[in-house]
Design a protein around this motif. Structure first.
Motif: not given
Length: 574
Positions: A64-65, A319-320, A325-330
């Protein structure tokens, strides 16, 4: 230190990738004027690279995103790989979640049973692409599959025959519901001899019956980056120039980022004749990831080209994506990172402030007309992405240097991990917004303690004991959970793992320690006896990763306090 790296001659072990004989290359003189066709593979390549793949609910949320952002071609998975993958595709179709102008794509190996399953999964979709692949480079042909070039072509052609056969068995009304298209990937193209890549692609096109009205998508991937981006551009231009029936093909590229040049490979490939780019949000994917679709789109925006997708609320996209993904955006990720529109340098702050003032004056004088953006250090207006320019909180009114992390380290001896710095900055920003004033280091430390150090609800640590056995440590801890005293016990190869084991047993949860670091806090900084600071990030399949901090004169106790703080912040124990 490993001295081998200093003394070894790498030319004895590694060979440079050969240059392409392309004396009349045109791509260096070409100019980007329009966006490519985009394909998001977040739900396939991105998902299969995750430690914990997305469940169906998260995959729906990600789909949806992507639709909301404007992506019209989305690789929704590997439907023959598992029941979850198959069920997700069926859910999208049966619940009418796919807009009429969006095409879904399913990946399959060139095997009859897998192809049939893939076609079955996409029945009823308005637009569907069957994506089939096989490896083509000499290394993979000879080492992995033990196939001759002729056998490799036969695998590809037989895969196309199987797709045609699967579609031919469909009832006329079922077949007519869907606009079926084909994508073929000569996997490891970036390592494949160009004449052979051309030969196998043309064999696929011939078997499919490609025409300008029924084009085959030829995905030419940098499955593994083995050369500089200009070499990949040459490879694409060679195929673009020499491919038979070029007007019956869409050339797609799928750059990986092994050398850190995925973005350059994609952009140069477009200059060299590619029509389409495949990638993932924020560069997710195997190894170092796929090319970042966000980078590519905003890069075009910065050159005055509308990318055809919408990143005007990039914080929500981050945020979504992080939750799914449980992966942070650096923090330093191009365009999207928490700190990319923040200047730590006083001279940078001064230049940006002057530039923003001048830009505002020019806009006022323009009486509502759009004017060119010209601000030092800011290639685009952060407001275009729903962001703002936020100068780093100053050490004092005169210095123009420092920042939140610097203050905590200088005044309190806390050397925060980078990801935690971003989390703390978010919390501190709330107070900065409320006061509208410069914050002192004392105020920053108060926010830090309240949010990351002193979280004692719903779990509160009381004390613990440790007993040692052969190779195993048993930890017993007294806690309060929602105000009720409890005793937990767990085993592990160390106190931290034993504590985690005990908490999981008590709470019925399944979380793990994703990141751990520690350091001493020297007494000359705090005015107290030497203490230890521990930073722990916990991970859980259903919650975003969360950091907690523990400070204590005993390093074990500090680590347990950090786990409790992280658990309380994550919401796992709610």
């Amino acid at each position: 230190m490993n001295t081998t790296f200093q003394t070894m001659d790498p030319s004895k072990k590694y060979r440079p990738y050969p240059q392409i004989d392309l004396p009349n290359r045109s791509w260096p003189n070409n100019i980007l004027t329009k966006p490519p066709i985009w394909l998001s593979t977040d739900l396939r390549d991105g998902n299969q690279s995750l430690i914990d793949p997305m469940d169906i609910d998260k995959k729906v949320r990600m789909f949806e995103l992507l639709v909301q952002l404007g992506y019209k071609e989305i690789e929704v998975g590997f439907p023959s790989a598992s029941q979850i993958e198959f069920d997700f595709v069926r859910k999208l179709i049966e619940e009418n979640r796919i807009p009429d102008d969006v095409t879904i794509q399913g990946l399959t190996q060139a095997r009859t049973d897998l192809i049939n399953r893939t076609v079955e999964s996409m029945l009823g979709a308005k637009n569907a692409i069957v994506h089939v692949y096989n490896a083509t480079s000499p290394l993979f042909r000879e080492v992995v599959y033990n196939k001759t070039p002729e056998e490799t072509i036969e695998i590809a052609v037989n895969g196309i025959k199987d797709i045609k056969a699967a579609l031919a068995t469909l009832p006329t009304d079922v077949y007519a519901q869907t606009n079926w298209r084909l994508e073929y990937s000569p996997e490891t193209f970036s390592m494949t001899e160009l004449p052979f890549a051309k030969q196998i692609c043309e064999a696929v096109m011939d078997e499919w019956g490609a025409t300008p009205d029924n084009k085959v998508i030829l995905n030419l991937p940098t499955t593994i980056e083995v050369a500089t981006p200009n070499v990949f551009a040459d490879q694409i231009e060679w195929m673009h120039t020499n491919l038979k029936n070029r007007n019956a093909a869409i050339i797609s590229v799928h750059p990986h980022n092994d050398r850190g040049t995925g973005t350059a490979c994609a952009e140069l490939a477009i200059l060299a004749g590619a029509d389409r780019v495949e990638g993932c949000l924020f560069g997710n994917g195997e190894r170092t990831g796929n090319v970042c679709l966000v980078n590519l789109a905003i890069n075009l925006w910065s050159q005055g080209i509308h990318p055809g997708v919408d990143y005007s609320n990039i914080n929500e996209v981050i945020r979504i994506a992080e939750e799914c993904t449980q992966l942070p955006v650096g923090a330093r990720h191009p365009w999207a990172g928490e700190l990319v529109f923040t200047a730590f340098s006083g001279s940078h702050q001064d230049a940006i402030k002057k530039g923003l003032t001048r830009q505002k004056d020019r806009e006022t004088a323009a009486n509502g007309k759009t004017i060119a953006w010209e601000v030092p250090y800011l290639p685009i207006d952060p407001a275009d992405l729903g962001r703002s320019y936020e100068a780093v909180i100053r050490v004092n009114a005169q210095s123009g240097k420092g920042g939140m992390a610097y203050l905590l380290e200088r005044d309190y001896g806390l050397t925060l991990p980078r990801i935690l710095q971003v989390d703390v900055a978010r919390a501190v920003q709330v107070l900065a917004d409320e006061t509208g004033k410069e914050l002192s280091s004392e105020q920053i430390y108060e926010v830090f303690c309240e949010e990351f150090l002193n979280k004692t609800s719903p779990i509160e640590y009381i004390n613990h004991t440790i007993s040692h056995h052969t190779g195993v440590e048993t930890l017993r801890a007294q806690l309060k959970v929602n105000g009720e005293a409890v005793l937990i016990e767990g085993n592990g190869n160390g106190p931290l793992s034993a504590f985690v084991h005990a908490l999981n047993q008590k709470l019925g949860s399944k979380f793990s320690v994703a990141h751990y670091s520690e350091h001493d806090i020297h007494s000359d900084q705090t005015g107290e006896d030497a203490q230890a600071a521990c930073y722990v990030q916990v991970a859980h399949a259903d919650y975003a990763p969360a950091y907690g901090v523990g400070i204590h004169e005993n390093i074990v106790t500090a680590s347990l306090l950090a786990v409790v703080s992280a658990m309380n912040r994550s919401g796992v124990a709610q």
